[in-house]
Design a protein around this motif. Structure first.
Motif, PDB file in Angstrom:
ATOM      1  N   VAL A 220      12.364  63.406 100.304  1.00 18.77           N
ATOM      2  CA  VAL A 220      12.221  64.629 100.514  1.00 18.77           C
ATOM      3  C   VAL A 220      13.249  65.570 100.328  1.00 18.77           C
ATOM      4  CG1 VAL A 220      10.307  64.065 102.271  1.00 18.77           C
ATOM      5  CG2 VAL A 220      12.638  64.746 102.985  1.00 18.77           C
ATOM      6  N   VAL A 221      13.197  66.954 100.239  1.00 19.74           N
ATOM      7  CA  VAL A 221      14.075  67.892 100.114  1.00 19.74           C
ATOM      8  C   VAL A 221      13.881  69.121 101.314  1.00 19.74           C
ATOM      9  CG1 VAL A 221      15.040  69.726  98.645  1.00 19.74           C
ATOM     10  CG2 VAL A 221      14.193  67.572  97.655  1.00 19.74           C
ATOM     11  N   GLY A 222      15.094  69.378 101.785  1.00 21.85           N
ATOM     12  CA  GLY A 222      14.937  70.494 103.067  1.00 21.85           C
ATOM     13  C   GLY A 222      14.667  71.686 102.568  1.00 21.85           C
ATOM     14  N   LEU A 223      15.475  71.814 101.434  1.00 22.89           N
ATOM     15  CA  LEU A 223      15.412  73.428 100.768  1.00 22.89           C
ATOM     16  C   LEU A 223      15.551  73.295  99.387  1.00 22.89           C
ATOM     17  CD1 LEU A 223      15.389  76.309 101.030  1.00 22.89           C
ATOM     18  CD2 LEU A 223      17.614  76.497 101.643  1.00 22.89           C
ATOM     19  N   SER A 224      14.761  73.335  98.544  1.00 26.56           N
ATOM     20  CA  SER A 224      14.483  73.167  97.043  1.00 26.56           C
ATOM     21  C   SER A 224      15.714  73.838  96.488  1.00 26.56           C
ATOM     22  CB  SER A 224      13.396  73.935  96.167  1.00 26.56           C
ATOM     23  OG  SER A 224      12.181  73.405  96.898  1.00 26.56           O
ATOM     24  N   PRO A 225      16.077  73.258  95.385  1.00 29.62           N
ATOM     25  CA  PRO A 225      17.340  73.952  94.540  1.00 29.62           C
ATOM     26  C   PRO A 225      17.058  75.327  94.110  1.00 29.62           C
ATOM     27  CG  PRO A 225      16.768  71.954  93.693  1.00 29.62           C
ATOM     28  CD  PRO A 225      15.707  72.001  94.821  1.00 29.62           C
TER      29      PRO A 225
END
Length: 351
Positions: A220-225
């Motif tokens: 998962v990603v906490g905050l997208s690039p």
């Protein structure tokens, strides 16, 4: 402007223990991107550290610290600011209130939820379609400066000191931001007022981030690039769990926050104003398998009536690289698309 409503990830983890990750959050291809562990190939293991007190001493005549800041803005777009003027008690009170807010029952937090078509409040941003992948995070997004822009119905009244803590914090951080912008203008060969005049009634918005633990953290990603739309961002790490990474030389470099420091980065507006002299940098947040992470980002913007385009002093011997837009149109485009690297700024380029 607004964001589609999505479930609270914190509530999801509380209900399921976080072992079962819904499909909309799974992004193994993003997590598989290369991460730099120690150093980034040119001998630098960490982003530059700038001493704010030394900068203030050099304000009128330049010096070593100002030169270091100039290099950091040109070569990195990110730095850590130590010895800043925000009092310790203001910082610690803000941290305590953030932690207590996210410990409140889900029903209490929902009282401050975003409303349809609105950005402010408790929820999530940049959700523009029902099928896009989601970030593993909850957030509280508030307009903080100038005070008349505040919509206090979204400002939590629990914990009881939250509003007063945020009021003090946002004012102190705005002062730090203004002094940094003054030094940056000088470093670019501009008159101090070239940028300062655009920020007399400069806006500030804060995003308070809560990243729950995830048993499948690597998927998962906490905050997208993304890169930030504004002039300057000052991020405070609220607890000890790291997660911020910046894109450097094609791979992700983890940022190790210095205790009490602000992590500061250049935003897209600053890149446009300087015609690319200082560049905004892609960054993202990752999550921890067992521990929550909290942070607060203060986004500094110019006055609401500012036109966002290359300053004439920055285009003396070259063409403008970017369009000029009014601030409101600039922000509408930014919030109308999902976070995707520096794609937003590509739309601002003339060629």
């Amino acid at each position: 402007m607004g964001s589609l409503p999505v479930p609270s990830v914190q509530a999801l983890v509380a209900a399921t223990g976080g072992d079962d990750v819904p499909l909309r959050y799974l992004r193994p291809e993003a997590a598989a991107e290369a991460v730099t562990s120690d150093g980034d190939g040119d001998g630098e293991a960490q982003i530059p550290i700038i001493d704010h007190q030394r900068l203030l001493l050099e304000l009128d005549h330049g010096g070593e610290e100002s030169a270091r800041l100039h290099r950091a803005c040109q070569d990195w777009g990110f730095f850590q600011l130590v010895n800043h003027s925000v009092p310790d008690d203001v910082v610690e009170s803000m941290k305590a209130n953030i932690q207590q807010f996210f410990q409140l029952p889900a029903e209490t937090k929902k009282r401050f939820a975003q409303e349809q078509g609105q950005l402010e409040g408790y929820g999530q941003l940049f959700v523009v379609s029902e099928d896009q992948k989601l970030d593993w995070a909850d957030m509280l997004f508030l307009y903080t400066q100038p005070p008349e822009m505040r919509n206090t119905k979204f400002w939590p009244d629990q914990p009881a000191t939250f509003r007063s803590a945020l009021d003090r914090y946002s004012g102190a951080v705005k002062d730090v931001s203004d002094s940094l912008l003054a030094t940056m203008a000088k470093n670019l060969g501009l008159k101090r007022e070239a940028i300062a005049d655009k920020c007399i009634r400069g806006m500030q918005k804060v995003r308070i981030n809560y990243y729950p633990p995830c048993a499948q953290a690597e998927k998962v990603v906490g905050l997208s690039p993304h890169s930030d739309a504004n002039l300057l961002t000052l991020v405070l790490q609220v607890n000890h769990v790291q997660g911020l990474q910046i894109k450097r030389n094609g791979s992700w470099l983890p940022v190790k926050p210095v205790s009490g420091a602000f992590v500061v980065n250049i935003g897209d507006m600053f890149e446009v104003l300087t015609n690319g002299r200082y560049r905004s940098i892609e960054h993202r947040a990752v999550v921890h398998p067992k521990e929550e992470r909290l942070s607060i980002a203060a986004f500094q913007f110019p006055n609401i009536d500012t036109m966002i385009g290359p300053l004439k002093e920055m285009t003396g011997h070259e063409d403008d690289a970017y369009k000029t837009l009014d601030l409101e149109s600039f922000m509408k485009i930014f919030f109308a698309t999902k976070l995707e690297g520096k794609n937003f700024l590509e739309q601002m380029k003339l060629n």
